[in-house]
Design an enzyme around this catalytic site. Structure first.
Site, PDB file in Angstrom:
ATOM      1  CB  THR A  13      -0.920   0.018   1.233  1.00  0.00           C
ATOM      2  OG1 THR A  13      -0.111   0.001   2.426  1.00  0.00           O
ATOM      3  CG2 THR A  13      -1.849  -1.184   1.244  1.00  0.00           C
ATOM      4  N   GLY A  14       2.173   1.105   0.027  1.00  0.00           N
ATOM      5  CA  GLY A  14       3.062   2.258   0.086  1.00  0.00           C
ATOM      6  C   GLY A  14       3.360   2.831  -1.280  1.00  0.00           C
ATOM      7  CB  ILE A  15       5.084   5.979  -2.221  1.00  0.00           C
ATOM      8  CG1 ILE A  15       5.189   6.842  -3.476  1.00  0.00           C
ATOM      9  CG2 ILE A  15       6.436   5.781  -1.571  1.00  0.00           C
ATOM     10  CD1 ILE A  15       5.615   8.270  -3.198  1.00  0.00           C
ATOM     11  NE  ARG A  36       0.621  -1.411   9.989  1.00  0.00           N
ATOM     12  CZ  ARG A  36       0.892  -0.268  10.614  1.00  0.00           C
ATOM     13  NH1 ARG A  36       0.725  -0.185  11.914  1.00  0.00           N
ATOM     14  NH2 ARG A  36       1.334   0.774   9.942  1.00  0.00           N
ATOM     15  NE  ARG A  37      -5.754   0.329   8.883  1.00  0.00           N
ATOM     16  CZ  ARG A  37      -4.775   0.701   9.691  1.00  0.00           C
ATOM     17  NH1 ARG A  37      -3.541   0.842   9.197  1.00  0.00           N
ATOM     18  NH2 ARG A  37      -4.987   0.953  10.969  1.00  0.00           N
ATOM     19  CG  ASP A  51       1.940  -5.558  13.162  1.00  0.00           C
ATOM     20  OD1 ASP A  51       3.140  -5.378  12.822  1.00  0.00           O
ATOM     21  OD2 ASP A  51       1.387  -4.879  14.037  1.00  0.00           O
ATOM     22  CE  LYS A 117      16.335   7.569   5.491  1.00  0.00           C
ATOM     23  NZ  LYS A 117      15.370   7.554   4.375  1.00  0.00           N
ATOM     24  CE1 TYR A 148      16.458   2.605   4.159  1.00  0.00           C
ATOM     25  CE2 TYR A 148      18.101   4.107   3.290  1.00  0.00           C
ATOM     26  CZ  TYR A 148      16.787   3.798   3.543  1.00  0.00           C
ATOM     27  OH  TYR A 148      15.799   4.669   3.159  1.00  0.00           O
ATOM     28  CB  ILE A 174      10.119   8.194  -3.454  1.00  0.00           C
ATOM     29  CG1 ILE A 174      11.380   7.344  -3.207  1.00  0.00           C
ATOM     30  CG2 ILE A 174       9.117   7.425  -4.310  1.00  0.00           C
ATOM     31  CD1 ILE A 174      11.128   6.140  -2.330  1.00  0.00           C
TER      32      ILE A 174
END
Length: 361
Positions: A13-15, A36-37, A51, A117, A148, A174
């Site tokens: 669900t992330g970018i 999680r969703r 989770d 990073k 990382y 991003i």
């Protein structure tokens, strides 16, 4: 495709994870999305809810996925200290890899998404170390904690133990479509511009002079997804880290007008002052709820859209942050992405999906 490719995208669900799902689905993959969703994953993704802190829940979800051939790890969890972030994020990756091994998945390749990073250190250390630019993948690790590095160590050990190949991808800031992502530079700027248009506030650049003047780079989430899919299926790309920039550079002193023009705004002259977007937008919550009702927007809670703190961190960088793309180009990944199109394509999609208003221009 001559073989069946089944992906597990962690952080679907992330970018980045969402764009990876869309890319793989368009290429004919079977895609499972773990989050999680997971119902918020792109259409066509098979949802797996868990989770990452719950080792047993992760293993149970993975056992329902069928024959996973490729893992795309595109999630991260913030913490109060970098030491805590190292432990949490390394453990999350271990839980996924162990779950895949326990269920006997025929895993061939693991893609791990990290970022620049790797070269700069955590946000609190920006400016403390000044690596040469453009960043090179073989640059030694910094002598400070960095989650990382811990994730990479987990990945390398599992690959050696279990016999799969891997690739690590290091994007810059991003920009791409997502709702509810922890770091969303492009959507944050879109929300800022929309509020300025609605309220008549000046669309002022809020960063430091260095960010205004110097060359900079962004990473389109769609290009990250294309590079990840390429590395996962290209034998000569295996077992190496890759920088993941758009392939062009720009200065915000020019790009800011391009963004302002899209929203029908006049960009005031930059006065050299750094301001906090988080403070400037402290009253954005009720303003956005009113705009959502007025324009029929899909998400009335701006906290699920804008990450003011993250854009403050990006605009506060005083060090040049440009990555060398030679390694992936020599290996065969030749994609290029116009950064102007990255921003404008995102704004148009946000308007089409009623995430931000479409103003008359």
């Amino acid at each position: 495709m001559t073989e069946r490719r089944v992906a597990l995208v962690v952080g679907s669900t992330g970018i980045v994870g969402g764009n990876i799902c869309e890319r793989l689905l368009a290429d004919g993959w079977t895609v499972h999305g773990l989050a999680r969703r997971p119902e918020r994953s792109p259409k066509g993704t098979i949802p797996l809810a868990a989770d990452l802190n719950d080792r047993q829940a992760v293993a149970k979800a993975i056992s329902r996925a069928g024959p996973v051939t490729h893992l795309f790890q595109a999630s991260w969890t913030p913490a109060n200290t970098e030491e805590e972030a190292c432990e949490i994020n390394a453990r999350h990756l271990s839980n996924v890899l162990d779950g895949l091994q326990a269920s006997g998945q025929p895993l061939k390749h693991v893609v791990l998404i990290t970022g620049v990073k790797h070269y700069l250190g955590p946000f609190k250390d920006f400016g403390r170390y000044l690596p040469d630019t453009p960043f090179l993948e073989e640059t030694p690790r910094l002598p400070i904690p960095n989650f990382y590095y811990d994730q990479e160590d987990v990945l390398f050990a599992a690959a050696q133990r279990n016999g799969f190949t891997w690739s690590v991808h290091r994007p810059n800031a991003i920009v791409g479509f997502a709702v509810g992502a922890l770091m969303n530079h492009g959507l944050t700027l879109a929300c800022y511009a929309s509020i300025c248009r609605e309220t008549g506030r000046p669309f002022a650049f809020t960063g430091v002079q260095e960010q205004w003047d110097m060359l900079t780079e962004i990473s389109d989430a769609r290009l990250i997804a294309r590079q990840a899919a390429w590395a996962a299926t290209t034998p000569q790309a295996a077992n190496r880290p890759y920088n993941t920039g758009n392939g062009d550079v720009f200065r915000y002193k020019r790009m800011w007008k391009t963004i302002a023009d899209h929203f029908g705004l006049e960009a005031p002259p930059y006065d050299g002052r750094q301001q906090s977007l988080q403070e400037l937008m402290a009253d954005a919550g009720p303003i956005w709820r009113s705009m959502a009702e007025k324009y029929g927007l899909a998400e009335p809670d701006i906290s699920r859209l804008a990450t003011w703190w993250h854009t403050d961190a990006d605009f506060g960088r005083k060090v040049e942050c440009i990555s060398d793309m030679t390694r992936s180009r020599k290996a065969g990944f030749l994609d290029y992405q116009s950064s102007t199109d990255t921003f404008l394509d995102l704004f148009r999609r946000l308007e089409d999906e009623r995430i931000i208003p479409r103003f008359e221009r």
